[in-house]
Write a protein that holds these residues in place. Structure first.
Motif, PDB file in Angstrom:
ATOM      1  N   THR A   1       0.822  -1.210   0.000  1.00 11.41           N
ATOM      2  CA  THR A   1       0.000   0.000   0.000  1.00 11.41           C
ATOM      3  C   THR A   1       0.858   1.263   0.000  1.00 11.41           C
ATOM      4  N   THR A   2       0.320   2.348  -0.547  1.00 12.51           N
ATOM      5  CA  THR A   2       0.906   3.698  -0.665  1.00 12.51           C
ATOM      6  C   THR A   2       1.898   3.825  -1.818  1.00 12.51           C
ATOM      7  N   HIS A   3       2.146   2.776  -2.572  1.00 10.42           N
ATOM      8  CA  HIS A   3       3.122   2.845  -3.654  1.00 10.42           C
ATOM      9  C   HIS A   3       2.483   3.300  -4.964  1.00 10.42           C
ATOM     10  N   ALA A   4       3.336   3.531  -5.964  1.00 10.67           N
ATOM     11  CA  ALA A   4       2.899   4.180  -7.199  1.00 10.67           C
ATOM     12  C   ALA A   4       1.911   3.357  -8.013  1.00 10.67           C
ATOM     13  N   HIS A   5       1.815   2.056  -7.763  1.00  3.09           N
ATOM     14  CA  HIS A   5       0.859   1.235  -8.510  1.00  3.09           C
ATOM     15  C   HIS A   5      -0.576   1.687  -8.283  1.00  3.09           C
ATOM     16  N   GLY A   6      -0.864   2.298  -7.145  1.00  2.00           N
ATOM     17  CA  GLY A   6      -2.175   2.899  -6.904  1.00  2.00           C
ATOM     18  C   GLY A   6      -3.304   1.938  -6.611  1.00  2.00           C
ATOM     19  N   VAL A   7      -3.009   0.712  -6.236  1.00  2.00           N
ATOM     20  CA  VAL A   7      -4.071  -0.252  -5.929  1.00  2.00           C
ATOM     21  C   VAL A   7      -4.497  -0.045  -4.483  1.00  2.00           C
ATOM     22  N   GLU A   8      -5.524   0.779  -4.313  1.00  2.00           N
ATOM     23  CA  GLU A   8      -6.004   1.190  -2.996  1.00  2.00           C
ATOM     24  C   GLU A   8      -7.530   1.077  -2.937  1.00  2.00           C
ATOM     25  N   VAL A   9      -8.076   1.198  -1.746  1.00  2.00           N
ATOM     26  CA  VAL A   9      -9.515   0.985  -1.570  1.00  2.00           C
ATOM     27  C   VAL A   9     -10.366   2.042  -2.283  1.00  2.00           C
ATOM     28  N   ALA A  10      -9.782   3.169  -2.656  1.00  2.00           N
ATOM     29  CA  ALA A  10     -10.540   4.210  -3.349  1.00  2.00           C
ATOM     30  C   ALA A  10     -10.857   3.855  -4.798  1.00  2.00           C
ATOM     31  N   LEU A  11     -10.288   2.783  -5.333  1.00  2.00           N
ATOM     32  CA  LEU A  11     -10.532   2.412  -6.727  1.00  2.00           C
ATOM     33  C   LEU A  11     -12.003   2.073  -6.945  1.00  2.00           C
ATOM     34  N   SER A  12     -12.506   2.492  -8.091  1.00  2.00           N
ATOM     35  CA  SER A  12     -13.880   2.167  -8.471  1.00  2.00           C
ATOM     36  C   SER A  12     -13.977   0.706  -8.904  1.00  2.00           C
TER      37      SER A  12
ATOM     38  N   GLY B   1     -14.815  -0.399 -11.813  1.00  2.00           N
ATOM     39  CA  GLY B   1     -14.180  -0.539 -13.111  1.00  2.00           C
ATOM     40  C   GLY B   1     -12.663  -0.544 -13.016  1.00  2.00           C
ATOM     41  N   GLN B   2     -12.124   0.288 -12.164  1.00  2.00           N
ATOM     42  CA  GLN B   2     -10.672   0.336 -11.989  1.00  2.00           C
ATOM     43  C   GLN B   2     -10.148  -0.958 -11.374  1.00  2.00           C
ATOM     44  N   ARG B   3     -10.904  -1.520 -10.469  1.00  2.00           N
ATOM     45  CA  ARG B   3     -10.501  -2.798  -9.861  1.00  2.00           C
ATOM     46  C   ARG B   3     -10.492  -3.903 -10.903  1.00  2.00           C
ATOM     47  N   GLU B   4     -11.462  -3.913 -11.755  1.00  2.00           N
ATOM     48  CA  GLU B   4     -11.509  -4.916 -12.808  1.00  2.00           C
ATOM     49  C   GLU B   4     -10.357  -4.732 -13.789  1.00  2.00           C
ATOM     50  N   GLU B   5      -9.937  -3.497 -14.025  1.00  2.00           N
ATOM     51  CA  GLU B   5      -8.808  -3.242 -14.924  1.00  2.00           C
ATOM     52  C   GLU B   5      -7.508  -3.771 -14.323  1.00  2.00           C
ATOM     53  N   VAL B   6      -7.336  -3.612 -13.020  1.00  2.00           N
ATOM     54  CA  VAL B   6      -6.154  -4.173 -12.357  1.00  2.00           C
ATOM     55  C   VAL B   6      -6.154  -5.688 -12.515  1.00  2.00           C
ATOM     56  N   ARG B   7      -7.288  -6.298 -12.243  1.00  2.00           N
ATOM     57  CA  ARG B   7      -7.416  -7.750 -12.379  1.00  2.00           C
ATOM     58  C   ARG B   7      -7.091  -8.191 -13.798  1.00  2.00           C
ATOM     59  N   ARG B   8      -7.601  -7.470 -14.779  1.00  2.00           N
ATOM     60  CA  ARG B   8      -7.393  -7.833 -16.181  1.00  2.00           C
ATOM     61  C   ARG B   8      -5.916  -7.804 -16.554  1.00  2.00           C
TER      62      ARG B   8
ATOM     63  N   GLU C   1     -12.128  -3.675   4.455  1.00  2.00           N
ATOM     64  CA  GLU C   1     -12.240  -2.994   3.162  1.00  2.00           C
ATOM     65  C   GLU C   1     -11.105  -3.432   2.234  1.00  2.00           C
ATOM     66  N   TYR C   2      -9.945  -3.605   2.810  1.00  2.00           N
ATOM     67  CA  TYR C   2      -8.777  -4.023   2.037  1.00  2.00           C
ATOM     68  C   TYR C   2      -8.929  -5.464   1.555  1.00  2.00           C
ATOM     69  N   ILE C   3      -9.564  -6.301   2.361  1.00  2.00           N
ATOM     70  CA  ILE C   3      -9.852  -7.678   1.959  1.00  2.00           C
ATOM     71  C   ILE C   3     -10.785  -7.688   0.758  1.00  2.00           C
ATOM     72  N   VAL C   4     -11.793  -6.848   0.781  1.00  2.00           N
ATOM     73  CA  VAL C   4     -12.713  -6.749  -0.360  1.00  2.00           C
ATOM     74  C   VAL C   4     -11.956  -6.286  -1.599  1.00  2.00           C
ATOM     75  N   LEU C   5     -11.069  -5.309  -1.430  1.00  2.00           N
ATOM     76  CA  LEU C   5     -10.239  -4.852  -2.546  1.00  2.00           C
ATOM     77  C   LEU C   5      -9.426  -6.011  -3.123  1.00  2.00           C
ATOM     78  N   ALA C   6      -8.800  -6.796  -2.247  1.00  2.00           N
ATOM     79  CA  ALA C   6      -7.996  -7.929  -2.709  1.00  2.00           C
ATOM     80  C   ALA C   6      -8.848  -8.889  -3.534  1.00  2.00           C
ATOM     81  N   HIS C   7     -10.037  -9.181  -3.052  1.00  2.00           N
ATOM     82  CA  HIS C   7     -10.954 -10.054  -3.798  1.00  2.00           C
ATOM     83  C   HIS C   7     -11.260  -9.469  -5.174  1.00  2.00           C
ATOM     84  N   ASP C   8     -11.527  -8.178  -5.216  1.00  2.00           N
ATOM     85  CA  ASP C   8     -11.945  -7.548  -6.467  1.00  2.00           C
ATOM     86  C   ASP C   8     -10.835  -7.501  -7.512  1.00  2.00           C
ATOM     87  N   VAL C   9      -9.577  -7.359  -7.059  1.00  2.00           N
ATOM     88  CA  VAL C   9      -8.467  -7.272  -8.023  1.00  2.00           C
ATOM     89  C   VAL C   9      -7.822  -8.630  -8.277  1.00  2.00           C
ATOM     90  N   GLY C  10      -8.310  -9.664  -7.599  1.00  2.00           N
ATOM     91  CA  GLY C  10      -7.805 -11.010  -7.850  1.00  2.00           C
ATOM     92  C   GLY C  10      -6.610 -11.416  -7.023  1.00  2.00           C
TER      93      GLY C  10
END
Length: 298
Positions: free
Chosen positions: A79-90, A92-99, A134-143
């Motif tokens: 967390t906090t790094h330039a990749h930007g994978v954080e709980v604020a992602l929408s 659609g953005q979460r699905e793009e990370v997963r993709r 919330e972070y667990i949900v994020l992890a699920h959403d991005v795979g």
């Protein structure tokens, strides 16, 4: 991810002094003389990268490209790094990370948080637990199949046993929550006193959940007390992931660690947690060379 490890130097500097002088085969031979390893069974341990610190300024395409070039199979995004994978992602953005990871040969094997549960402030504790969910949900959403959390010390004003129990009970709650999302909770061996493996075992025994395990952190405290083998045995059946410092460091028994992991049937990720470099892929290739050599795979 964690505070900088003691006695760190840049990997390139070490590579220049060690690998440049002796060559990779020479380094491996010296390591073998110090600590003969037994890899009777073929190793299925996988190599990955933590974005702390080498990749902290990389975006996701850069992470994937560099890992593919160096043949690293996975990555933990801190967390906090330039990749930007954080709980604020929408959504659609979460699905793009997963993709992006799904379409590459690099697995998003986990997210690295900085949540800890040792605070005596119960309101803050509850806030941190809910934020972790919330972070667990994020992890699920991005795979990502796991979230790294950590203890970070023992408050002096609270009995040690009470704090260790509090951390363990917090992890049990998070393990139950994460189980519903298919996301593991990985407790990093971290922090003053909480990095001692007997204390980590108490936490794990309190958590008592199949979805809660250990992120072995390759600390010098792994050698404390009754020694490396004793400390490893305390949690060997609970290790989900491993963080590794620069493998050239002779202060730590990395070859023995890999041997013990293999003997225990570990098939997860060992993740390079190493300093920044202007020649990052070259450093990663050196790391991978030693990683394979220590397992007699070269």
């Amino acid at each position: 991810m964690t505070d900088p490890k003691p006695n760190r130097r840049t990997f390139l500097r070490a590579a220049g002094l060690g690998l440049g002088a002796l060559g990779l085969a020479g380094q491996a031979a010296l390591a073998a003389e110090k600590s003969p390893a037994s890899f009777a069974r073929p190793s299925r341990i996988r190599l990955g990268l933590v974005t702390y610190n080498l990749a902290k300024d990389w975006d996701i395409p850069t992470i994937i490209r560099n890992c593919q070039e160096a043949k690293f199979e996975g990555v933990e995004l801190r967390t906090t790094h330039a990749h930007g994978v954080e709980v604020a992602l929408s959504k659609g953005q979460r699905e793009e990370v997963r993709r992006q990871f799904r379409e590459s040969s690099v697995g998003l094997m986990g997210l690295g948080s900085a949540f800890d549960y040792h605070t005596p402030d119960q309101a803050r504790l509850r806030k941190d637990i809910e934020a972790t969910k919330e972070y667990i949900v994020l992890a699920h959403d991005v795979g990502a199949p796991g979230v790294k959390v950590r203890p970070n010390g023992l408050p002096k004003e609270v009995p040690k046993e009470k704090t260790l129990e509090q951390i363990g009970l917090s992890l049990r709650e998070l393990g139950e929550f994460g189980d519903g999302y298919g996301v593991q909770i990985r407790l990093e061996v971290h922090g003053p006193e909480t990095s001692l493996l007997p204390n980590i075992k108490i936490i794990m025994d309190t958590a008592r959940h199949r979805n809660v395990g250990v992120c072995w952190n390759s600390n010098q405290t792994d050698l404390a007390g009754e020694g490396f083998d004793h400390n490893f045995d305390l949690v060997k059946d609970r290790i989900f992931t491993v963080h590794m410092r620069d493998l050239y460091l002779d202060e730590y028994p990395f070859r023995e660690l890999l041997t013990r992991l293999n003997e225990a049937g570990f098939t997860g990720f060992c993740l390079a947690e190493i300093p920044e470099s202007k020649d990052a892929v070259r450093v990663m290739n050196y790391f991978r060379g030693l990683f394979l050599a220590y397992q007699n795979l070269l």
